[in-house]
Design a protein around this motif. Structure first.
Motif, PDB file in Angstrom:
ATOM      1  N   GLU A 130      -3.864  -2.767  -3.934  1.00 34.82           N
ATOM      2  CA  GLU A 130      -3.636  -2.731  -2.485  1.00 34.82           C
ATOM      3  C   GLU A 130      -4.216  -3.966  -1.810  1.00 34.82           C
ATOM      4  OE1 GLU A 130      -5.266   0.923  -1.096  1.00 34.82           O
ATOM      5  OE2 GLU A 130      -3.706   2.171  -2.020  1.00 34.82           O
ATOM      6  N   GLN A 149       0.850   3.930  -3.183  1.00 28.88           N
ATOM      7  CA  GLN A 149       0.316   5.281  -3.049  1.00 28.88           C
ATOM      8  C   GLN A 149       1.326   6.364  -3.420  1.00 28.88           C
ATOM      9  OE1 GLN A 149      -1.373   5.598   0.907  1.00 28.88           O
ATOM     10  NE2 GLN A 149      -3.278   4.609   0.280  1.00 28.88           N
ATOM     11  N   LYS A 199       0.811  -1.214   0.000  1.00 27.50           N
ATOM     12  CA  LYS A 199       0.000   0.000   0.000  1.00 27.50           C
ATOM     13  C   LYS A 199       0.844   1.262   0.000  1.00 27.50           C
ATOM     14  CE  LYS A 199      -3.946   2.138   2.328  1.00 27.50           C
ATOM     15  NZ  LYS A 199      -4.957   2.006   3.403  1.00 27.50           N
TER      16      LYS A 199
END
Length: 706
Positions: free
Chosen positions: A608, A583, A579
Motif C-alpha cells: 500500500e 484490500q 490500496k
C-alpha cells in the motif's frame, strides 16, 4: 527441560518456543524472525523473542554450573543420589550454590582449624543436645593446640557456626527476611559533607528506606554516593527476630548444649550469615535497579534513534562557540561535506555583521534548505543571530542535540570519514547529519554517550551494552537501510551483516558503483546465502528495476506478489500503491506451507505504501527568546520545551537554557502515572509551567500543561 523452563517464565506456548529456538540455532536474528517467520513463531514480536533468548541463556548457564558442580562433587567422592536429584531439580543459581556450599573448597577458616585440632566430635556431641556436663566432656578434647575446655568449646562452636551457615533452609529463611524487611540506611561522612561534589547527594546524608521498595534511581544514587566516599550505608533487619528464627530450627532442649548452640548461632549470624546474605540482598537489589535503569535507557535510546528525520535536504550546520567562534559546514542532501569555515559573531570578536553576510552567501551558494544549530554553548545567541537573517528562500531553523558529537568527532569512524579535517569540522558535520537522519548518524556513537540515560555508567556494563545493541539493531531494521548511501556503522546493525560484511558492501559499492538490485548484493565477497536471507528484506534500493527492492517485502516472496499482480490482470508496478485493490485480494488463495495470514497481511500493508519511513518528519521548534539563563525563570511561567530525557521518576525538559527542568511523575498528570512513557516521549514538543526554581542548586521543577 529448556522449553519448559522458558515457558514457565515467559508464558509463551511451548510449540512457539521450540520453533523460535530452532530458528535461533540456525543463526537467524531476532529482527528477521519477528518480521519474516511469524507463522513459525506464532506471530511473536521482538520483545517476546528477546525473552526467549534471555531465558535460554539463563538455562544454559544454570546447566553449565550444574555440570561443573556435579563433576566437583564426584571428584570429592561425596555425591549421593539425593544430592544429585536436588541439584538436578534446582531452578536457579542461588538454590544451586546453597546446595554446593557445604562441599565447596574453602580458604583457611576458624572451623577448619578447629577440625584439625580434633574438635569435630565435640561439635557433634553439642549438636545432639543430649550431654548433661558438656564442660567435663570438653576437657577430654584439650591438647597442645587446645589449652583449655573453654578453648575446646570455642573451637566446637566455630564448627557448629559453619554448619549453621551452610544449612540451605536457614539461608533461605534469612534471605526471605532480608528481601521483605531489610532497610537501607545511610550516614554522611562528616569530613566530606561540605564538599561541593557532595551536595548533589545531600538528600541521602541521613536516609533510611525499605530496600525492597526503594526506587531504582534512588538506590543507584545512594550507591554512587557511597562509591565516591560521601556516605556509608548498611543493610539493617531485626536481628533479634532473625536469631529467634534460627533458634527455632535448631534448639530442641534447655541445657548447657543449647547454651553453646545459641552462642554458635549468634556467631554464625554475625560473622557468616548476615555479612554474606546482606551483601547478596543488596547485590540483588542493585541488579533489579540496573534492570530498571537499563530498561529506561533502552526506551529512551529507541525513541531517540527513531527521532524525526528532516530527510534528504541540503543543510548548513553550526557548532556554536564564543571565543573559538562558530564552526560552519554545508552538507548536500546525502550528508556529504561541501564546505567548512569559522565565523565569529559573538564575544570577544563580535563580528555579527560579517557572520550574517557569510551565512547568507553560503545559504545561497549551496541552496541550503535547513539550518541545524548545536544546543551547547552559545546556542541561544547563535539561534537569535540566524533568525535575524532575511534569506532569499524559505529556510527552516532547528536546534539539534550535541550529546555525543564530541565522542564521534574524535572516534576512528570520524577520522576514517574525514581524515583531512579536525574534530571541530567533524562535530559540525555530525550535528547537520543528525537533523537529516538521526538514526544513520547516532549509530556511529557509543550509545552510553548520547545522553539519554541515568546512571548508565553505574549499571552492569555487559548487560547494558547487550540491551543497547539489541535496541540499535531493532531500530535500524524497523526503518530499513538504503544500501547505496549507508555508512559501515549503519550497515553493521542490519540483520545478518555485521562489521566485516558492512565493510565489504561499502568496498564493493566504491568499486562497482551503486547496487541496482537486491540480487546483486549476493556478489559482495563473503556475503553468503544465509547472510542474504537475513539481510535482504531490511536493505532498500531506490529506483531499482523491481519496485519490491525498495520495500520490506522479502525476495523469498517476490514470486507470490508477482502472482497476485498477474491474478489481478495488472503489472506489479500498477499493483503497488492501489490500496482499494490490494484490500480486496483474497489472501487465502496465496497460503503455502511457510506463508500464512500474518506474512500476507504484512505484504499487503507494505504494498500500500512501499518504502514508507515509519518515523515522523522533523518539525521546527522555537524556545522563549526572553529566557537566556536560569535566573530568567520565575514561578508560574508557561514555557515551550522539548523532552530530552525520561526516567522512572519523571522526565527532563529543555526550556532553552543550560539546565534542564524536571517534571516529576506527580506533575505529569492529575491521575496516577504508571509509566512516564505513556504521557511523554523523547523530543516531544510540550508546554510546561514553572513550579519552583532553585538557582543555588541549579534545579527547576516543572508541570506538564500540554
Amino acid at each position: 527441560m529448556m522449553i519448559k523452563y522458558i515457558a514457565q517464565r515467559s508464558q509463551i506456548a511451548e510449540t512457539n518456543i521450540k520453533s523460535t529456538i530452532q530458528l535461533l540455532n540456525d543463526d537467524c536474528t531476532i529482527p528477521f524472525i519477528s518480521r519474516y517467520r511469524k507463522e513459525a513463531t506464532g506471530n511473536l514480536d521482538e520483545v517476546q523473542i528477546g525473552d526467549i533468548v534471555k531465558y535460554k541463556e539463563q538455562f544454559e548457564a544454570l546447566e553449565k554450573r550444574k555440570t561443573a558442580i556435579l563433576k566437583a562433587l564426584e571428584e570429592q567422592g561425596v555425591l549421593t543420589e539425593t544430592l544429585k536429584q536436588n541439584i538436578a531439580a534446582a531452578q536457579d543459581l542461588v538454590v544451586l550454590e546453597d546446595l554446593y556450599l557445604p562441599y565447596k573448597k574453602k580458604r583457611k577458616t576458624k572451623a577448619e582449624t578447629a577440625r584439625k585440632h580434633g574438635l569435630e566430635p565435640l561439635a557433634k556431641i553439642i549438636m545432639s543436645q543430649k550431654a548433661k556436663d558438656i564442660a567435663s566432656i570438653a576437657n577430654k578434647y584439650t591438647n597442645s593446640d587446645v589449652p583449655s575446655a573453654d578453648a575446646a568449646l570455642e573451637g566446637a562452636r566455630h564448627i557448629i557456626a559453619e554448619w549453621i551457615n551452610e544449612r540451605a533452609d536457614i539461608r533461605t529463611s534469612l534471605r526471605h527476611q532480608l528481601e521483605r524487611h531489610a532497610q537501607i540506611a545511610t550516614k554522611v561522612i562528616k569530613t566530606k559533607k561540605d564538599e561541593e561534589k557532595a551536595q548533589k547527594f545531600r538528600d541521602y546524608f541521613d536516609w533510611s528506606e525499605s530496600l525492597n521498595r526503594i526506587p531504582s534511581h534512588r538506590l543507584l544514587a545512594i550507591l554512587r554516593a557511597e562509591s565516591e566516599g560521601f556516605i556509608r550505608l548498611k543493610i539493617e533487619i531485626d536481628e533479634i527476630r532473625a536469631l529467634e528464627q534460627i533458634d527455632r530450627r535448631i534448639i530442641r532442649s534447655q541445657n548447657a548444649c543449647a547454651d553453646q548452640i545459641e552462642l554458635a548461632i549468634s556467631d554464625a549470624y554475625k560473622r557468616l550469615l548476615y555479612p554474606s546474605l546482606s551483601k547478596e540482598t543488596l547485590n540483588k537489589a542493585k541488579d533489579k535497579a540496573d534492570e530498571a535503569a537499563i530498561t529506561v535507557f533502552a526506551k529512551n535510546l529507541k525513541q531517540l534513534l527513531l527521532g524525526s528525520p528532516l530527510g534528504e535536504k541540503r543543510v548548513l550546520a553550526i557548532d556554536p562557540g564564543f571565543r573559538t567562534g562558530c564552526k560552519v559546514v554545508c552538507l548536500d542532501a546525502q550528508g556529504a561535506l561541501k564546505h567548512n569555515e569559522t565565523i565569529y559573531p559573538h564575544a570577544p570578536k563580535n563580528d555579527s555583521h560579517g557572520a550574517i553576510k557569510k551565512i547568507s552567501s553560503l545559504a545561497e551558494a549551496y541552496k541550503i534548505e535547513a539550518i541545524a544549530i548545536g544546543n551547547g554553548t552559545a546556542s541561544r545567541e547563535t539561534e537569535a543571530l540566524i533568525r535575524k537573517i532575511q534569506f532569499k528562500n524559505d529556510i527552516q531553523v532547528f536546534v539539534v542535540s550535541e550529546a555525543g558529537a564530541s565522542i564521534y568527532s574524535a572516534s576512528k569512524i570520524a577520522r576514517d570519514e574525514f581524515p583531512n579535517y579536525d574534530v571541530t569540522v567533524r562535530g559540525s558535520v555530525s550535528i547537520g547529519r543528525r537533523l537529516q537522519d538521526p538514526l544513520a548518524e547516532l549509530v556511529k556513537i557509543d550509545a552510553k554517550s548520547i545522553g539519554v540515560g541515568q546512571y548508565q555508567h553505574d549499571v552492569d556494563q555487559t548487560k547494558l551494552q547487550k540491551e543497547l545493541d539489541v535496541v540499535v539493531e531493532n531500530c535500524v531494521n524497523t526503518v530499513g537501510v538504503n544500501i547505496n548511501t549507508a555508512s559501515i556503522p549503519l550497515l553493521s546493525s542490519v540483520s545478518g551483516i555485521g562489521p566485516k560484511l558492512a565493510e565489504n558492501i561499502v568496498n564493493y559499492r566504491n568499486v562497482n558503483g551503486a547496487f541496482t538490485s537486491r540480487s546483486q548484493i549476493k556478489k559482495v565477497p563473503r556475503l553468503g546465502g544465509k547472510a542474504f536471507e537475513q539481510a535482504a528484506g531490511f536493505l532498500r534500493i531506490r529506483d531499482a528495476k523491481n519496485p519490491l527492492d525498495n520495500s520490506s517485502v522479502h525476495p523469498e516472496t517476490y514470486k507470490l506478489v508477482e502472482k497476485m499482480a498477474k491474478d489481478e490482470g495488472i503489472s506489479l508496478q500498477d499493483l503497488i500503491g492501489q490500496k482499494a485493490k490490494l484490500q480486496k485480494i483474497d489472501l487465502k488463495k496465496y497460503y503455502t506451507d511457510t506463508v500464512g495470514l500474518p506474512t500476507l497481511q504484512d505484504i499487503i500493508k507494505e504494498l500500500e505504501k512501499p518504502g514508507l519511513d515509519v518515523r515522523e518528519q522533523a518539525k521546527v521548534f522555537s524556545f522563549n527568546q526572553n529566557i537566556k539563563t536560569i535566573s530568567d525563570l520565575h514561578e508560574g511561567q508557561l514555557l515551550p520545551g522539548i523532552v530530552n530525557n525520561i526516567t522512572n521518576f519523571g522526565c527532563f525538559v529543555d526550556v532553552g537554557i543550560k539546565e534542564s527542568g524536571l517534571i516529576h511523575v506527580s506533575n505529569l498528570s492529575d491521575s496516577f502515572v504508571k509509566d512516564v512513557n505513556e504521557h511523554v516521549h523523547l523530543h516531544q514538543q510540550i508546554i510546561v509551567k514553572v513550579l519552583e526554581v532553585d538557582v543555588a542548586r541549579k534545579r527547576i521543577q516543572l508541570k506538564l500543561i500540554s
